[in-house]
Design an enzyme around this catalytic site. Structure first.
Site, PDB file in Angstrom:
ATOM      1  N   TYR A 154     -21.125  -3.941 -14.080  1.00 60.60           N
ATOM      2  CA  TYR A 154     -20.999  -2.890 -15.094  1.00 60.60           C
ATOM      3  C   TYR A 154     -19.546  -2.435 -15.226  1.00 60.60           C
ATOM      4  CZ  TYR A 154     -22.331   1.489 -17.525  1.00 60.60           C
ATOM      5  OH  TYR A 154     -22.483   2.515 -18.427  1.00 60.60           O
ATOM      6  N   LYS A 158     -17.303  -2.683 -18.599  1.00 66.83           N
ATOM      7  CA  LYS A 158     -16.765  -1.492 -19.255  1.00 66.83           C
ATOM      8  C   LYS A 158     -15.241  -1.514 -19.291  1.00 66.83           C
ATOM      9  CE  LYS A 158     -20.574   0.571 -20.434  1.00 66.83           C
ATOM     10  NZ  LYS A 158     -20.957   0.533 -21.862  1.00 66.83           N
TER      11      LYS A 158
END
Length: 253
Positions: A154, A158
């Site tokens: 993640y 991001k």
């Protein structure tokens, strides 16, 4: 603004949470909104909230990591609502785990939805923006882009979206298109509830603990993020591009 002049916004992952709040907020700003999520039926509540307030919205089911589904979804939006000139790449998933426990599937799923999905959606929509000589792209990054234990997939996705955003700003600026990113801190959503469950804490306890680490002494809610996105998508933000705005209740080290 008349219907014929109404700008059309596309919000991915808009069945709930930040995406739903953003779709409702953009509709309140006078946009027609395409509410996109993996399950079209799950978009019903968001669409009904918009239409009940007098807005225009449609629900569209699509896997943003699938090229054919993205092309079909954007074509449908253009046909039913009009040429889309606002895009909010919000769709996301979690597959949290420590690196040594993380499967290749966990890595691929998260990178595919966040990064590949944003690429496919932006590539499909940008042609309408270029033709209109106006466009707004907002990508959802996260404070996890700075690193977060158990989120190597993640965090990488991001952080990647921040580079993606800045490059879009360079490439599309001459066509009247801006690209910016909003990076939320702790926001009360189903995803943060899942994180609480993963670490073995009750959600209320998890929120309370998080609030103590935030300068404004509270956790965020989806409307906090929708407010920032609404600014970036507005006409008044035409000289703001390539920026990453952390909406996290205070500075992040």
């Amino acid at each position: 603004m008349s219907t014929s002049e109404q700008r059309v916004a596309v919000v991915t992952g808009a069945a709930r949470g930040i995406g739903a709040a953003t779709a409702v907020r953009l509709a309140a700003e006078g946009r027609a909104v395409a509410v996109i999520d993996l399950d079209e039926a799950a978009c019903k509540d968001t669409v009904e909230k918009i239409t009940a307030a007098g807005g225009r919205a449609i629900a569209v089911g699509a896997d943003v990591s699938d090229e054919a589904q993205v092309e079909a979804a954007v074509a449908r939006v253009a046909e039913e609502l009009g040429a889309p000139t606002i895009l909010v790449n919000n769709a996301g998933v979690l597959r949290d785990n420590l690196l040594f426990k993380m499967s290749v599937s966990d890595w691929d799923t998260v990178l595919n939805v966040h990064l590949r999905g944003s690429f496919l959606m932006t590539r499909a929509v940008q042609k309408y923006m270029v033709d209109a000589k106006f466009g707004r792209v907002v990508n959802l990054s996260s404070s996890s882009a700075l690193g977060n234990r158990g989120q190597v997939n993640y965090s990488a996705a991001k952080a990647g979206l921040q580079g993606f955003t800045k490059t879009l700003a360079f490439e599309l600026g001459k066509f009247g298109v801006t690209a910016n990113a909003v990076a939320p801190g702790f926001i009360v959503t189903d995803m943060t509830a899942a994180t609480a469950e993963r670490v073995g804490m009750g959600f209320e306890e998890f929120q309370a603990a998080a609030a103590t680490q935030i300068p404004v002494q509270r956790v965020g809610n989806p409307d906090d993020i929708a407010n920032a996105i609404a600014f970036f998508t507005g006409d008044a933000a035409g000289f703001v591009s390539g920026q990453v705005l952390y909406v996290a209740g205070g500075p992040l080290n």
